[in-house]
Design a protein around this motif. Structure first.
Motif, PDB file in Angstrom:
ATOM      1  N   GLY A   1       0.823  -1.208   0.000  1.00 55.93           N
ATOM      2  CA  GLY A   1       0.000   0.000   0.000  1.00 55.93           C
ATOM      3  C   GLY A   1       0.851   1.249   0.000  1.00 55.93           C
ATOM      4  N   GLY A   2       1.935   1.222   0.795  1.00 57.19           N
ATOM      5  CA  GLY A   2       2.830   2.375   0.826  1.00 57.19           C
ATOM      6  C   GLY A   2       3.505   2.616  -0.510  1.00 57.19           C
ATOM      7  N   VAL A   3       3.892   1.521  -1.172  1.00 59.09           N
ATOM      8  CA  VAL A   3       4.591   1.654  -2.455  1.00 59.09           C
ATOM      9  C   VAL A   3       3.631   2.115  -3.549  1.00 59.09           C
ATOM     10  N   PHE A   4       2.515   1.401  -3.715  1.00 56.08           N
ATOM     11  CA  PHE A   4       1.622   1.670  -4.841  1.00 56.08           C
ATOM     12  C   PHE A   4       0.696   2.863  -4.617  1.00 56.08           C
ATOM     13  N   VAL A   5       0.131   2.970  -3.412  1.00 51.47           N
ATOM     14  CA  VAL A   5      -0.833   4.052  -3.157  1.00 51.47           C
ATOM     15  C   VAL A   5      -0.124   5.383  -2.937  1.00 51.47           C
ATOM     16  N   PHE A   6       0.763   5.437  -1.950  1.00 51.48           N
ATOM     17  CA  PHE A   6       1.429   6.700  -1.657  1.00 51.48           C
ATOM     18  C   PHE A   6       2.423   7.073  -2.745  1.00 51.48           C
ATOM     19  N   GLY A   7       3.124   6.070  -3.277  1.00 53.44           N
ATOM     20  CA  GLY A   7       4.020   6.366  -4.390  1.00 53.44           C
ATOM     21  C   GLY A   7       3.262   6.877  -5.595  1.00 53.44           C
ATOM     22  N   GLY A   8       2.105   6.256  -5.868  1.00 47.91           N
ATOM     23  CA  GLY A   8       1.278   6.721  -6.979  1.00 47.91           C
ATOM     24  C   GLY A   8       0.733   8.119  -6.748  1.00 47.91           C
ATOM     25  N   ALA A   9       0.396   8.427  -5.486  1.00 48.17           N
ATOM     26  CA  ALA A   9      -0.115   9.763  -5.162  1.00 48.17           C
ATOM     27  C   ALA A   9       0.957  10.824  -5.393  1.00 48.17           C
ATOM     28  N   ILE A  10       2.203  10.511  -5.022  1.00 46.28           N
ATOM     29  CA  ILE A  10       3.297  11.465  -5.242  1.00 46.28           C
ATOM     30  C   ILE A  10       3.536  11.661  -6.740  1.00 46.28           C
ATOM     31  N   LEU A  11       3.492  10.557  -7.494  1.00 47.15           N
ATOM     32  CA  LEU A  11       3.640  10.672  -8.948  1.00 47.15           C
ATOM     33  C   LEU A  11       2.542  11.551  -9.545  1.00 47.15           C
ATOM     34  N   TYR A  12       1.318  11.340  -9.090  1.00 43.98           N
ATOM     35  CA  TYR A  12       0.178  12.126  -9.584  1.00 43.98           C
ATOM     36  C   TYR A  12       0.368  13.614  -9.271  1.00 43.98           C
ATOM     37  N   TYR A  13       0.838  13.900  -8.059  1.00 45.58           N
ATOM     38  CA  TYR A  13       1.061  15.292  -7.669  1.00 45.58           C
ATOM     39  C   TYR A  13       2.147  15.920  -8.529  1.00 45.58           C
ATOM     40  N   GLN A  14       3.219  15.174  -8.794  1.00 40.95           N
ATOM     41  CA  GLN A  14       4.293  15.708  -9.622  1.00 40.95           C
ATOM     42  C   GLN A  14       3.826  15.972 -11.050  1.00 40.95           C
ATOM     43  N   LEU A  15       2.978  15.083 -11.552  1.00 41.06           N
ATOM     44  CA  LEU A  15       2.445  15.282 -12.900  1.00 41.06           C
ATOM     45  C   LEU A  15       1.552  16.522 -12.956  1.00 41.06           C
ATOM     46  N   LEU A  16       0.769  16.746 -11.905  1.00 43.49           N
ATOM     47  CA  LEU A  16      -0.080  17.941 -11.857  1.00 43.49           C
ATOM     48  C   LEU A  16       0.757  19.216 -11.813  1.00 43.49           C
ATOM     49  N   GLN A  17       1.887  19.135 -11.110  1.00 44.80           N
ATOM     50  CA  GLN A  17       2.762  20.296 -10.994  1.00 44.80           C
ATOM     51  C   GLN A  17       3.652  20.488 -12.225  1.00 44.80           C
ATOM     52  N   GLY A  18       3.629  19.522 -13.121  1.00 42.67           N
ATOM     53  CA  GLY A  18       4.455  19.606 -14.309  1.00 42.67           C
ATOM     54  C   GLY A  18       5.904  19.241 -14.076  1.00 42.67           C
ATOM     55  N   ALA A  19       6.207  18.646 -12.909  1.00 42.27           N
ATOM     56  CA  ALA A  19       7.587  18.256 -12.600  1.00 42.27           C
ATOM     57  C   ALA A  19       7.947  16.987 -13.356  1.00 42.27           C
ATOM     58  N   THR A  20       9.199  16.892 -13.751  1.00 37.81           N
ATOM     59  CA  THR A  20       9.662  15.715 -14.477  1.00 37.81           C
ATOM     60  C   THR A  20      10.903  15.086 -13.850  1.00 37.81           C
ATOM     61  N   THR A  21      11.560  15.791 -12.949  1.00 34.32           N
ATOM     62  CA  THR A  21      12.823  15.302 -12.397  1.00 34.32           C
ATOM     63  C   THR A  21      12.635  14.059 -11.533  1.00 34.32           C
ATOM     64  N   GLY A  22      11.522  13.966 -10.808  1.00 32.12           N
ATOM     65  CA  GLY A  22      11.335  12.842  -9.887  1.00 32.12           C
ATOM     66  C   GLY A  22      10.586  11.667 -10.471  1.00 32.12           C
ATOM     67  N   LEU A  23      10.167  11.782 -11.723  1.00 31.12           N
ATOM     68  CA  LEU A  23       9.359  10.713 -12.315  1.00 31.12           C
ATOM     69  C   LEU A  23      10.154   9.425 -12.482  1.00 31.12           C
ATOM     70  N   TYR A  24      11.409   9.542 -12.876  1.00 29.55           N
ATOM     71  CA  TYR A  24      12.237   8.342 -13.045  1.00 29.55           C
ATOM     72  C   TYR A  24      12.466   7.652 -11.708  1.00 29.55           C
TER      73      TYR A  24
END
Length: 246
Positions: free
Chosen positions: A172-195
Motif C-alpha cells: 500500500g505504501g509503495v503503490f498508493v502513496f508512491g502513486g499519489a506522489i507521482l500524480y502530484y508531480q504530474l499535476l505540478q508539471g515536474a519531471t525530475t522525480g518521475l524516473y
C-alpha cells in the motif's frame, strides 16, 4: 519412475490449492470480468485511456482476482503450513528441495498469472481490441514483484496474520502513496522525480501517457526496477526455502 513420483508430488500441491470448483469458477470469472476493457474503451471514445483504466488493479476484477489468489496461496496455504509446522510433511517428500520450491512457486504464483494472461489474450482476440504489449508487461512485472515480496514475508515471519498486515502496509505504501506522489508531480508539471518514483506505480504514468504525454521511458525504467527487485526477492525466497528446518 522419478518423473512419475515428481508428478505425484506436484499433483498433491496443486490439488491442495485448487480444489474443485476453484478453477471452474476462476476461469470464466476472469474472462467475463474483462468486460471492463470494452466498457472503458467505448466510454473514452475508443481512446487508449480506456484500455489503461481497464487494467488498473482494484478497478479491474481479473487483475485483482489474480493477485488475490496468489496472495491466498502464499499466505493462507503455504504460510499456514509454515505456521502450523505441517510443512514438514512436504519437506520430507521424496523430491529435492529445489524441485519442491519450484512446485510451490508455480502453483502459488504462476498459475493465477497464467490464467490471467490466457483470459486477457482470449478476450482481446474475441473483442478485437488490441492491448499494448508494454501494458501487459506492466501488470506482469508488478504481480511478480508483489507476490515475491509476499512470499519473502511469509517465509520470514511464518505467520499468516503478520505476513498479511505487513504485505498490505508495504505494498500500500509503495503503490498508493508512491502513486499519489507521482500524480502530484504530474499535476505540478515536474519531471525530475518521475524516473526515481516510476517503479512505485507505473499505472499513474500510463494514464498520463494515454492523455498525450510521452512517458514511455519513465514507464520502462519503473518496470526494470520492479523486475530487478522482484528477481532479488525470488532469489532470497529460494535460499530461505532451501534452508527451512525440519
Amino acid at each position: 519412475m522419478r518423473l512419475s513420483r515428481n508428478f505425484q508430488v506436484f499433483r498433491v500441491i496443486f490439488k491442495e490449492r485448487y480444489r474443485e470448483p476453484t478453477l471452474e469458477l476462476v476461469l470464466p470469472t476472469m474472462l467475463v470480468s474483462n468486460i471492463f476493457l470494452t466498457a472503458f474503451y467505448e466510454r473514452s471514445g475508443f481512446q487508449p485511456l480506456g484500455i489503461v483504466l481497464s487494467f488498473v488493479p482494484v478497478i479491474s476484477v481479473s487483475e485483482t482476482l489474480a493477485f488475490a489468489i496468489g496472495l491466498r496461496n502464499l499466505v493462507f496455504v503455504t504460510g499456514d503450513h509454515l505456521y502450523r509446522g505441517s510443512i514438514i510433511s512436504f519437506l520430507t517428500m521424496p523430491v529435492k528441495r529445489e524441485l519442491l520450491f519450484l512446485f510451490v512457486y508455480v502453483t502459488d504464483n504462476f498459475v493465477p498469472l497464467a490464467i490471467w494472461v490466457l483470459t486477457e489474450f482470449l478476450y482481446s482476440y474475441l473483442s478485437g481490441i488490441g492491448v499494448p504489449s508494454l501494458l501487459l508487461v506492466t501488470f506482469v512485472v508488478g504481480y511478480f514483484f508483489s507476490e515475491n515480496l509476499v512470499f519473502f514475508l511469509t517465509l520470514l515471519f511464518r505467520s499468516p496474520g503478520v505476513s498479511t498486515l505487513l504485505a498490505m502496509f508495504i505494498l500500500g505504501g509503495v503503490f498508493v502513496f508512491g502513486g499519489a506522489i507521482l500524480y502530484y508531480q504530474l499535476l505540478q508539471g515536474a519531471t525530475t522525480g518521475l524516473y526515481a518514483l516510476s517503479f512505485s506505480n507505473p499505472f499513474v504514468l500510463w494514464i498520463a501517457n494515454s492523455l498525450g504525454k510521452d512517458l514511455v521511458p519513465e514507464i520502462v525504467t519503473g518496470l526494470l526496477v520492479d523486475g530487478i527487485l522482484g528477481t532479488l526477492f525470488l532469489l532470497v525466497d529460494f535460499m530461505m526455502f532451501r534452508r527451512l528446518e525440519l
